[in-house]
Motif scaffolding. Sequence first.
Motif, PDB file in Angstrom:
ATOM      1  N   TYR A  28      18.742   0.045  -4.084  1.00 48.87           N
ATOM      2  CA  TYR A  28      17.420   0.532  -3.686  1.00 48.87           C
ATOM      3  C   TYR A  28      17.511   1.506  -2.513  1.00 48.87           C
ATOM      4  O   TYR A  28      16.742   2.471  -2.436  1.00 48.87           O
ATOM      5  CB  TYR A  28      16.503  -0.640  -3.343  1.00 48.87           C
ATOM      6  CG  TYR A  28      15.052  -0.220  -3.199  1.00 48.87           C
ATOM      7  CD1 TYR A  28      14.412   0.474  -4.222  1.00 48.87           C
ATOM      8  CD2 TYR A  28      14.335  -0.502  -2.049  1.00 48.87           C
ATOM      9  CE1 TYR A  28      13.094   0.880  -4.099  1.00 48.87           C
ATOM     10  CE2 TYR A  28      13.009  -0.105  -1.917  1.00 48.87           C
ATOM     11  CZ  TYR A  28      12.397   0.587  -2.940  1.00 48.87           C
ATOM     12  OH  TYR A  28      11.094   0.995  -2.819  1.00 48.87           O
ATOM     13  N   THR A  76      10.575  -1.726   9.078  1.00 47.50           N
ATOM     14  CA  THR A  76      10.736  -2.804   8.098  1.00 47.50           C
ATOM     15  C   THR A  76      12.141  -2.811   7.518  1.00 47.50           C
ATOM     16  O   THR A  76      12.736  -3.876   7.318  1.00 47.50           O
ATOM     17  CB  THR A  76       9.697  -2.656   6.968  1.00 47.50           C
ATOM     18  OG1 THR A  76       8.385  -2.685   7.530  1.00 47.50           O
ATOM     19  CG2 THR A  76       9.830  -3.782   5.951  1.00 47.50           C
ATOM     20  N   ASP A  81       3.347   2.733  -1.050  1.00 51.82           N
ATOM     21  CA  ASP A  81       2.035   3.137  -1.587  1.00 51.82           C
ATOM     22  C   ASP A  81       1.162   3.833  -0.541  1.00 51.82           C
ATOM     23  O   ASP A  81       0.638   4.930  -0.802  1.00 51.82           O
ATOM     24  CB  ASP A  81       1.313   1.928  -2.180  1.00 51.82           C
ATOM     25  CG  ASP A  81       1.991   1.414  -3.446  1.00 51.82           C
ATOM     26  OD1 ASP A  81       2.736   2.200  -4.070  1.00 51.82           O
ATOM     27  OD2 ASP A  81       1.785   0.236  -3.801  1.00 51.82           O
ATOM     28  N   LYS A 101       8.743  -1.435  -1.496  1.00 53.29           N
ATOM     29  CA  LYS A 101       8.028  -0.755  -2.582  1.00 53.29           C
ATOM     30  C   LYS A 101       6.523  -0.773  -2.330  1.00 53.29           C
ATOM     31  O   LYS A 101       5.827   0.220  -2.568  1.00 53.29           O
ATOM     32  CB  LYS A 101       8.354  -1.425  -3.919  1.00 53.29           C
ATOM     33  CG  LYS A 101       9.785  -1.194  -4.382  1.00 53.29           C
ATOM     34  CD  LYS A 101      10.115  -1.997  -5.637  1.00 53.29           C
ATOM     35  CE  LYS A 101      11.578  -1.826  -6.024  1.00 53.29           C
ATOM     36  NZ  LYS A 101      11.965  -2.669  -7.180  1.00 53.29           N
ATOM     37  N   ASP A 102       6.015  -1.904  -1.831  1.00 56.07           N
ATOM     38  CA  ASP A 102       4.588  -1.990  -1.508  1.00 56.07           C
ATOM     39  C   ASP A 102       4.219  -1.045  -0.365  1.00 56.07           C
ATOM     40  O   ASP A 102       3.137  -0.437  -0.368  1.00 56.07           O
ATOM     41  CB  ASP A 102       4.218  -3.422  -1.127  1.00 56.07           C
ATOM     42  CG  ASP A 102       4.285  -4.379  -2.313  1.00 56.07           C
ATOM     43  OD1 ASP A 102       4.230  -3.893  -3.463  1.00 56.07           O
ATOM     44  OD2 ASP A 102       4.407  -5.599  -2.084  1.00 56.07           O
ATOM     45  N   LYS A 103       5.122  -0.921   0.603  1.00 55.11           N
ATOM     46  CA  LYS A 103       4.836  -0.075   1.766  1.00 55.11           C
ATOM     47  C   LYS A 103       4.945   1.416   1.446  1.00 55.11           C
ATOM     48  O   LYS A 103       4.519   2.252   2.252  1.00 55.11           O
ATOM     49  CB  LYS A 103       5.765  -0.448   2.926  1.00 55.11           C
ATOM     50  CG  LYS A 103       5.398  -1.777   3.583  1.00 55.11           C
ATOM     51  CD  LYS A 103       6.310  -2.095   4.753  1.00 55.11           C
ATOM     52  CE  LYS A 103       5.855  -3.390   5.442  1.00 55.11           C
ATOM     53  NZ  LYS A 103       4.600  -3.192   6.205  1.00 55.11           N
ATOM     54  N   THR A 140      18.099  -4.806   2.522  1.00 60.35           N
ATOM     55  CA  THR A 140      17.672  -3.958   1.415  1.00 60.35           C
ATOM     56  C   THR A 140      18.891  -3.729   0.536  1.00 60.35           C
ATOM     57  O   THR A 140      19.971  -3.425   1.049  1.00 60.35           O
ATOM     58  CB  THR A 140      17.143  -2.607   1.923  1.00 60.35           C
ATOM     59  OG1 THR A 140      16.180  -2.842   2.954  1.00 60.35           O
ATOM     60  CG2 THR A 140      16.507  -1.815   0.802  1.00 60.35           C
ATOM     61  N   GLN A 164       2.509   5.018   9.184  1.00 64.62           N
ATOM     62  CA  GLN A 164       3.063   4.351   8.002  1.00 64.62           C
ATOM     63  C   GLN A 164       4.579   4.557   7.908  1.00 64.62           C
ATOM     64  O   GLN A 164       5.320   3.647   7.528  1.00 64.62           O
ATOM     65  CB  GLN A 164       2.384   4.882   6.732  1.00 64.62           C
ATOM     66  CG  GLN A 164       0.900   4.571   6.626  1.00 64.62           C
ATOM     67  CD  GLN A 164       0.621   3.080   6.522  1.00 64.62           C
ATOM     68  OE1 GLN A 164       1.443   2.310   6.032  1.00 64.62           O
ATOM     69  NE2 GLN A 164      -0.551   2.665   6.997  1.00 64.62           N
ATOM     70  N   ASP A 190      13.342  -5.520  -0.828  1.00 62.53           N
ATOM     71  CA  ASP A 190      13.122  -4.398  -1.750  1.00 62.53           C
ATOM     72  C   ASP A 190      11.661  -4.322  -2.195  1.00 62.53           C
ATOM     73  O   ASP A 190      11.044  -3.248  -2.163  1.00 62.53           O
ATOM     74  CB  ASP A 190      14.018  -4.534  -2.981  1.00 62.53           C
ATOM     75  CG  ASP A 190      15.488  -4.275  -2.679  1.00 62.53           C
ATOM     76  OD1 ASP A 190      15.814  -4.072  -1.491  1.00 62.53           O
ATOM     77  OD2 ASP A 190      16.301  -4.287  -3.615  1.00 62.53           O
ATOM     78  N   SER A 191      11.104  -5.452  -2.629  1.00 58.40           N
ATOM     79  CA  SER A 191       9.727  -5.441  -3.135  1.00 58.40           C
ATOM     80  C   SER A 191       8.733  -5.124  -2.018  1.00 58.40           C
ATOM     81  O   SER A 191       7.725  -4.438  -2.245  1.00 58.40           O
ATOM     82  CB  SER A 191       9.384  -6.788  -3.777  1.00 58.40           C
ATOM     83  OG  SER A 191       9.536  -7.846  -2.844  1.00 58.40           O
ATOM     84  N   LEU A 192       9.016  -5.606  -0.811  1.00 62.88           N
ATOM     85  CA  LEU A 192       8.132  -5.311   0.319  1.00 62.88           C
ATOM     86  C   LEU A 192       8.121  -3.814   0.614  1.00 62.88           C
ATOM     87  O   LEU A 192       7.058  -3.216   0.864  1.00 62.88           O
ATOM     88  CB  LEU A 192       8.588  -6.098   1.547  1.00 62.88           C
ATOM     89  CG  LEU A 192       7.831  -5.836   2.855  1.00 62.88           C
ATOM     90  CD1 LEU A 192       6.355  -6.187   2.705  1.00 62.88           C
ATOM     91  CD2 LEU A 192       8.459  -6.633   4.006  1.00 62.88           C
TER      92      LEU A 192
END
Length: 437
Positions: A239, A227, A191, A187-189, A235, A220, A183-185
């Motif tokens: 989310y 991912t 951006d 969220k970074d992707k 995931t 992207q 999940d956090s990865l």
Amino acid sequence: MATLSASIAAFAAPAAPPAAAPPKPAPPAKPGNPNLPNPPAPPTQPDLPPSQGQFEGVGRIDQVTRNQGGEIYRLDLSKALPLVRIEAKSKLGRSKVYSTNLVTDKNERIPVRQLAGIYVDEASQAISSELLNTDATITAIEILAEAMGGESALEIKAFSTKEAPKLALGSRVPDFSCKKSIDSLLKDKLDPIQLWVSRAEAAAPGSVQEKFAGNQLKDQVADFIATMKTGGSYTSSTYLLTLLNFFADQYNAVRAGGVSEPAYKNLLQGTFDVIVLSVQTELPCRKYPSASLISIASDLNKKYSAMPDSAKAKPLYGTIMNKIRDFAPAQYRKEIAAANYTFRQADTEGTNYYKLFVSSQEGSFLKNTHRDMSAYAFVVAEQALTKEVKLMDIEQRYQLIVEYQAKYNSNTDFPQAVAGRYLAILADQSYWARILK
């Protein structure tokens, strides 16, 4: 967003009715409720079609995994075709085929009943599917298989009346795992995706600036979707649903005809594809019980209904919403089969869902869902009654006959056909078999 809930709890059994006068004979030959489907017939080995006029294509799965539970292998058709049947044969060792699904050009999955829960041995003949009575155009065959005790390989043949299918082993369906949440990865992707979207939207339509931003955005997006499908990770359900709604909103908001529009459409479709795989390959950390699927679909339906007809995401969002809803009855069927319900418990489940079915307006979002779930519950109730009736004394059987004779005669909040099948189990089989024909 609704929180995913646990499986449906069993309903408490109602008290037995008091003694009543002997039942009146049932009226002759009233048809059962046509809205309630009959119980599904047990699968039988199909009559194979003649080979004349059919074209054959062959695909191979080498080195079937020995991991417990197997892996999903995908055989892609180089050209989408309607198929009439498929065959599975072992070319090495012994394999267990847990399930087989056909993937249509609309990304829908059609289960192949005869190629599910079977063992395929090297010394045995090929095992054929049932006749595939569908005109759908098939793009791939997905097989969940496991090698049993050593190396194994499978040969899959596909038959079509159009031309010879060309099958190629594609990438394996992701082997998701509870070991790592991404999940956090993700969220970074998001951006860099948002960065290039803002740059593309700020550029003049058709300009070099927009095209350059579009190319970066495409890369992207591809990375983000890849991912989400990373093996050995997962995931969370919450989310995934957040992403689904976010991408739908952004798809609606960006400039029509711009480079951001297909980017968000692909992200919306990619997220849905992962949700479908998640439902089909449940994890202990990510389950989708039928109650949760209904809750999720209902929330999506509210959002869908609020979208204007001109919203770009509305057609795809509606397809996603309906597909998630349509997973619920099959999921419920597995749940109720594993619940070991008594006759009363299963009958109560069926009755409750049937009341929801008959009380809802024609064309309402969950009407057919409740119909199918009630039918599955009543099948389990009949199976339980067949066992329990052998342990009943005469008085217990008589009281149940009184109860369900009344329901058969009223034919209002209880399906007449089901009441008749109960009575056939409880009383004179030949009499009820005659009037229910």
